[in-house]
Design an enzyme around this catalytic site. Sequence first.
Site, PDB file in Angstrom:
ATOM      1  N   GLU A  51      -7.450   0.624   6.403  1.00 48.17           N
ATOM      2  CA  GLU A  51      -6.748   0.389   5.127  1.00 48.17           C
ATOM      3  C   GLU A  51      -5.288   0.816   5.215  1.00 48.17           C
ATOM      4  O   GLU A  51      -4.827   1.659   4.434  1.00 48.17           O
ATOM      5  CB  GLU A  51      -7.409   1.207   4.002  1.00 48.17           C
ATOM      6  CG  GLU A  51      -8.888   0.988   3.791  1.00 48.17           C
ATOM      7  CD  GLU A  51      -9.488   2.014   2.805  1.00 48.17           C
ATOM      8  OE1 GLU A  51      -8.783   2.962   2.393  1.00 48.17           O
ATOM      9  OE2 GLU A  51     -10.656   1.867   2.451  1.00 48.17           O
ATOM     10  N   PRO A  52      -4.512   0.260   6.117  1.00 47.37           N
ATOM     11  CA  PRO A  52      -3.124   0.697   6.246  1.00 47.37           C
ATOM     12  C   PRO A  52      -2.254   0.174   5.114  1.00 47.37           C
ATOM     13  O   PRO A  52      -2.418  -0.959   4.670  1.00 47.37           O
ATOM     14  CB  PRO A  52      -2.683   0.086   7.581  1.00 47.37           C
ATOM     15  CG  PRO A  52      -3.534  -1.138   7.726  1.00 47.37           C
ATOM     16  CD  PRO A  52      -4.857  -0.827   7.060  1.00 47.37           C
ATOM     17  N   GLY A  53      -1.354   1.000   4.650  1.00 45.19           N
ATOM     18  CA  GLY A  53      -0.398   0.578   3.629  1.00 45.19           C
ATOM     19  C   GLY A  53       1.010   0.766   4.173  1.00 45.19           C
ATOM     20  O   GLY A  53       1.666  -0.153   4.634  1.00 45.19           O
ATOM     21  N   CYS A  65      19.320  10.201 -16.295  1.00 41.04           N
ATOM     22  CA  CYS A  65      19.623  11.523 -16.825  1.00 41.04           C
ATOM     23  C   CYS A  65      18.539  12.534 -16.472  1.00 41.04           C
ATOM     24  O   CYS A  65      17.751  12.955 -17.323  1.00 41.04           O
ATOM     25  CB  CYS A  65      19.817  11.424 -18.336  1.00 41.04           C
ATOM     26  SG  CYS A  65      21.158  10.305 -18.708  1.00 41.04           S
ATOM     27  N   GLU A  66      18.478  12.895 -15.203  1.00 43.01           N
ATOM     28  CA  GLU A  66      17.538  13.881 -14.683  1.00 43.01           C
ATOM     29  C   GLU A  66      18.188  14.483 -13.443  1.00 43.01           C
ATOM     30  O   GLU A  66      18.731  13.740 -12.623  1.00 43.01           O
ATOM     31  CB  GLU A  66      16.238  13.213 -14.182  1.00 43.01           C
ATOM     32  CG  GLU A  66      15.373  12.562 -15.227  1.00 43.01           C
ATOM     33  CD  GLU A  66      14.479  13.523 -15.975  1.00 43.01           C
ATOM     34  OE1 GLU A  66      14.342  14.682 -15.547  1.00 43.01           O
ATOM     35  OE2 GLU A  66      13.952  13.103 -17.016  1.00 43.01           O
ATOM     36  N   GLY A  91      -3.141   5.671   6.266  1.00 42.61           N
ATOM     37  CA  GLY A  91      -2.532   6.975   6.460  1.00 42.61           C
ATOM     38  C   GLY A  91      -1.542   7.114   7.596  1.00 42.61           C
ATOM     39  O   GLY A  91      -0.834   8.111   7.663  1.00 42.61           O
TER      40      GLY A  91
HETATM   41  C1  LIG Z   1      -3.070   4.862  -0.495  1.00 45.53           C
HETATM   42  C2  LIG Z   1      -4.328   4.558   0.204  1.00 45.53           C
HETATM   43  C3  LIG Z   1      -4.306   3.933   1.459  1.00 45.53           C
HETATM   44  C4  LIG Z   1      -3.028   3.622   2.201  1.00 45.53           C
HETATM   45  O1  LIG Z   1      -2.393   4.771   2.668  1.00 45.53           O
HETATM   46  P1  LIG Z   1      -1.114   4.631   3.615  1.00 45.53           P
HETATM   47  O2  LIG Z   1      -0.746   6.038   3.903  1.00 45.53           O
HETATM   48  O3  LIG Z   1      -0.072   3.923   2.839  1.00 45.53           O
HETATM   49  O4  LIG Z   1      -1.531   3.885   4.833  1.00 45.53           O
HETATM   50  C5  LIG Z   1      -5.517   3.613   2.026  1.00 45.53           C
HETATM   51  N1  LIG Z   1      -6.693   3.885   1.411  1.00 45.53           N
HETATM   52  C6  LIG Z   1      -6.742   4.510   0.219  1.00 45.53           C
HETATM   53  C7  LIG Z   1      -8.059   4.783  -0.403  1.00 45.53           C
HETATM   54  C8  LIG Z   1      -5.573   4.871  -0.424  1.00 45.53           C
HETATM   55  O5  LIG Z   1      -5.631   5.493  -1.607  1.00 45.53           O
END
Ligand SMILES: *Cc1c(COP(=O)(O)O)cnc(C)c1O
Length: 423
Positions: free
Chosen positions: A281-283, A350-351, A239
Amino acid sequence: MSYFPYKNGELYAENVALADIAKKFGTPTYVYSKAALLENFFAYADICKGRDALICYAMKANSNLAVLNLLARHGAGFDLVSGGELLRVLAAGGDPAKCIFSGVGKSRDEIRLALSHDILCFNVESVAELHRLNEVAGEMGKVAPVSLRVNPNVDAKTHPYIATGLKANKFGVDFEDALETFRTGSKLPHLDVIGIDCHIGSQLLDDAPLLEALDKLIELIDTLATEDIPLHHIDLGGGLGITYADEKPVAVQDYVSRVFARIAQWRDTNHHGKPIKVIFEPGRSIVGNAGILLTTIEYVKPGTEKNFCIVDAAMNDLMRPAMYQAWMGVQEVTRREKPPATYDVVGPVCESGDWLARSRSLAIEPGDLLAILSAGAYGMTMASNYNTRGRAAEVMVDGDRVHLIRRREEQSELFALESIILD
Ligand SMILES: *Cc1c(COP(=O)(O)O)cnc(C)c1O
């Protein structure tokens, strides 16, 4: 530091001119910086070193095999949300024993697949899922490791589409029902309840809501301990936000150290000194600013109310603006000595929703290249074939080398799975 700097008016990825990448690989192309990826990963990993902690990269942000492989080689685990993502981890050489499986709709087949690879944990989101997981594990003669996703009901103060920790949300189990759900899970014979998790939202700039969520999870862990349901890990989700425009997100290091400080303080007081593993869980904060989308200007279309800059990338390549009204930075790849004008940067789809940026001051000519910045997260993974457009190529730059990590989709591949009915 930026891994996408200007050098003599030319935009680079590390030591490679983006213009050279466009010449060699065409456009639209996603360009990632290996050094940026690693720097972002080590912002987490360095602080976690020597502690009982695991970084499970949320691969839905960017699941290219080269990205996964790079992170796996540096010790990352993965947070996955489908069976397909688990197969990707395996193909990339990742360790299933470091994988956690999130998501509200895990199918029996996906559960079976994950159990057969002995993943670290299932992040369960409902009572119904507990029962399904117990059943499938029983059929396989296995015990499924389980964490319960709790909805701490804290306001993450982000875009409604990416806020996930509030009550009116499909994710997780409400905080008030959590205790009862843990009791249910702990009584099921083929489950081993080992953890608790949450994920309150995305693109969070402040860590206060995350720390508030941590406090609520800690409170629950203490209650569970008195009921003889001891937990072994606490998973705070992902997050953390990144800078797209002028946002000032909390530094990863500051957030992670505050988490460890809070946990140390808690263990000293009332957790009886029992060890607990921490999972992140960083994305977005790992891949977001490590990538750009390189695109060519097809046409410049002046108008009475607006000027349009029509590029060869579109909403099917980069959904964030259309989906979240997201603001993405746009830069000229070659700076021109001419006065800028204001443009909406739009794609060929086309949107009316097919725009990438609005009201930007750019000094451009048709044929010029543009870079859409901070496009490394939720860019390529959300790409589609809408309008029968092949998906972009992806390259990774490492110093002065460029590696093609996904070739451009051929147009004939786009309907290769379809058939005409002959009768
Ligand atoms: C999408 C997601 C993340 C990653 O979120 P980021 O905002 O990209 O860090 C982590 N855990 C879960 C369960 C998610 O669905």
